[in-house]
Design a protein around this motif. Structure first.
Motif, mmCIF file in Angstrom:
data_model
loop_
_atom_site.group_PDB
_atom_site.id
_atom_site.type_symbol
_atom_site.label_atom_id
_atom_site.label_comp_id
_atom_site.label_asym_id
_atom_site.label_seq_id
_atom_site.Cartn_x
_atom_site.Cartn_y
_atom_site.Cartn_z
ATOM 1 N N ALA A 139 0.830 -1.208 0.000
ATOM 2 C CA ALA A 139 0.000 0.000 0.000
ATOM 3 C C ALA A 139 0.865 1.259 0.000
ATOM 4 O O ALA A 139 0.528 2.255 -0.650
ATOM 5 C CB ALA A 139 -0.936 -0.012 1.204
ATOM 6 N N ILE A 140 1.987 1.216 0.704
ATOM 7 C CA ILE A 140 2.897 2.366 0.708
ATOM 8 C C ILE A 140 3.581 2.502 -0.653
ATOM 9 O O ILE A 140 3.670 3.604 -1.214
ATOM 10 C CB ILE A 140 3.940 2.218 1.836
ATOM 11 C CG1 ILE A 140 3.254 2.333 3.199
ATOM 12 C CG2 ILE A 140 5.036 3.281 1.704
ATOM 13 C CD1 ILE A 140 4.170 2.007 4.367
ATOM 14 N N VAL A 144 -0.869 4.359 -1.859
ATOM 15 C CA VAL A 144 -2.188 4.352 -1.227
ATOM 16 C C VAL A 144 -2.095 4.790 0.233
ATOM 17 O O VAL A 144 -2.908 5.580 0.712
ATOM 18 C CB VAL A 144 -2.831 2.957 -1.340
ATOM 19 C CG1 VAL A 144 -4.202 2.948 -0.647
ATOM 20 C CG2 VAL A 144 -2.978 2.549 -2.802
ATOM 21 N N PHE A 145 -1.085 4.289 0.934
ATOM 22 C CA PHE A 145 -0.863 4.684 2.315
ATOM 23 C C PHE A 145 0.193 5.788 2.399
ATOM 24 O O PHE A 145 0.982 5.980 1.466
ATOM 25 C CB PHE A 145 -0.398 3.486 3.145
ATOM 26 C CG PHE A 145 -1.507 2.588 3.638
ATOM 27 C CD1 PHE A 145 -2.835 2.839 3.334
ATOM 28 C CD2 PHE A 145 -1.217 1.477 4.410
ATOM 29 C CE1 PHE A 145 -3.852 2.013 3.782
ATOM 30 C CE2 PHE A 145 -2.213 0.645 4.876
ATOM 31 C CZ PHE A 145 -3.541 0.908 4.562
ATOM 32 N N LEU A 146 0.204 6.473 3.505
ATOM 33 C CA LEU A 146 1.189 7.522 3.747
ATOM 34 C C LEU A 146 2.609 6.986 3.590
ATOM 35 O O LEU A 146 2.878 5.826 3.894
ATOM 36 C CB LEU A 146 1.023 8.084 5.164
ATOM 37 C CG LEU A 146 -0.311 8.765 5.486
ATOM 38 C CD1 LEU A 146 -0.369 9.085 6.983
ATOM 39 C CD2 LEU A 146 -0.476 10.044 4.671
ATOM 40 N N GLY A 193 -7.047 5.831 8.447
ATOM 41 C CA GLY A 193 -6.191 6.931 8.887
ATOM 42 C C GLY A 193 -4.806 6.904 8.265
ATOM 43 O O GLY A 193 -4.102 7.922 8.280
ATOM 44 N N TRP A 194 -4.412 5.762 7.702
ATOM 45 C CA TRP A 194 -3.108 5.656 7.047
ATOM 46 C C TRP A 194 -3.165 6.010 5.567
ATOM 47 O O TRP A 194 -2.124 6.053 4.891
ATOM 48 C CB TRP A 194 -2.549 4.237 7.199
ATOM 49 C CG TRP A 194 -2.286 3.874 8.628
ATOM 50 C CD1 TRP A 194 -3.026 3.029 9.398
ATOM 51 C CD2 TRP A 194 -1.231 4.365 9.462
ATOM 52 N NE1 TRP A 194 -2.499 2.951 10.662
ATOM 53 C CE2 TRP A 194 -1.389 3.760 10.730
ATOM 54 C CE3 TRP A 194 -0.170 5.254 9.256
ATOM 55 C CZ2 TRP A 194 -0.523 4.016 11.793
ATOM 56 C CZ3 TRP A 194 0.696 5.504 10.320
ATOM 57 C CH2 TRP A 194 0.516 4.890 11.558
ATOM 58 N N LEU A 195 -4.368 6.286 5.038
ATOM 59 C CA LEU A 195 -4.501 6.623 3.619
ATOM 60 C C LEU A 195 -3.899 7.987 3.310
ATOM 61 O O LEU A 195 -3.988 8.917 4.116
ATOM 62 C CB LEU A 195 -5.979 6.633 3.208
ATOM 63 C CG LEU A 195 -6.717 5.289 3.200
ATOM 64 C CD1 LEU A 195 -8.204 5.529 2.999
ATOM 65 C CD2 LEU A 195 -6.157 4.386 2.114
ATOM 66 N N ARG A 196 -3.317 8.086 2.147
ATOM 67 C CA ARG A 196 -2.886 9.402 1.675
ATOM 68 C C ARG A 196 -4.122 10.236 1.362
ATOM 69 O O ARG A 196 -5.176 9.694 1.004
ATOM 70 C CB ARG A 196 -2.033 9.271 0.402
ATOM 71 C CG ARG A 196 -0.650 8.708 0.646
ATOM 72 C CD ARG A 196 0.226 8.907 -0.572
ATOM 73 N NE ARG A 196 1.557 8.370 -0.347
ATOM 74 C CZ ARG A 196 2.583 8.607 -1.142
ATOM 75 N NH1 ARG A 196 2.423 9.348 -2.232
ATOM 76 N NH2 ARG A 196 3.772 8.093 -0.874
#
Length: 205
Positions: A139-140, A144-146, A193-196
């Motif tokens: 995801a990173i 997708v994730f921060l 909460g970890w989504l960009r």
């Protein structure tokens, strides 16, 4: 005709489950190999044959807990959506804890003072978190994730589910609290909460 095994897998699991019950009910000092054998309807010789010493028995409890936990984590159906997949793994985590609460204490709360798992047990424990780490790394990498260290997300998610599950197991949630429904909602909020910013959470691949 094959000779029947006296100290078979069924007996090993019966002894482990009973040992976990003794520790959970009365603390590690209650774990006597003689009492364990008597409770399981077998001999102390069988206990020593299967496990060796008392520390070896506790290590076997730790290992069995992570074996069951790892099977649930690895068997979780994933969708490719990192938020939904983190929710699914969090649900598997809770299901494992509720299925084996006595082992959970040995695995994650160090309920046996002074116990240190051996190298093989530690490797097994770390391996059980690989599905979680794989979802986060992807995801990173996919944006997708921060863009933070994967360990930051992994430990954060682990701490979140561990806290919720521990409150449930110890009976410290509010009376009448909808555990199942609230748990999934909380998991999804944490994962989101970890989504960009502006990310849908869907894997772009």
């Amino acid at each position: 005709m094959a000779r029947p095994r006296t100290h078979d897998e069924a007996l090993r699991l019966k002894l482990l489950d009973r040992a976990g019950e003794l520790i959970a009910a009365d603390g590690p000092k209650a774990l006597s190999l003689r009492k364990l054998a008597a409770d399981a309807g077998t001999s102390t010789t069988a206990v020593y044959s299967l496990f060796g010493s008392k520390p070896d028995l506790v290590n076997a409890l730790y290992t069995e807990g992570f074996r069951r936990f790892g099977a649930r984590m690895a068997g979780t159906a994933l969708t490719g959506d990192p938020v939904e997949d983190l929710v699914a793994l969090g649900s598997a985590y809770r299901a494992s804890a509720l299925a084996d609460p006595n082992l959970y204490g040995i695995m994650f709360t160090r309920s046996v003072p002074g116990f240190e798992p051996n190298e093989d047990a530690e490797k097994l424990a770390r391996k059980t978190l690989e599905p979680l780490e794989a979802i986060i790394r992807r995801a990173i990498a996919d944006g997708v994730f921060l863009d933070v260290p994967p360990a930051t997300v992994a430990v954060g998610c682990w701490a979140f589910v561990h806290g919720l599950v521990s409150l449930e197991l110890t009976g410290n949630l509010p009376e009448g609290f909808d555990v199942t429904g609230s748990y999934e909602t909380a998991l999804r909020a944490n994962a989101s909460g970890w989504l960009r910013p502006h990310s849908s959470g869907k894997d772009p691949s």
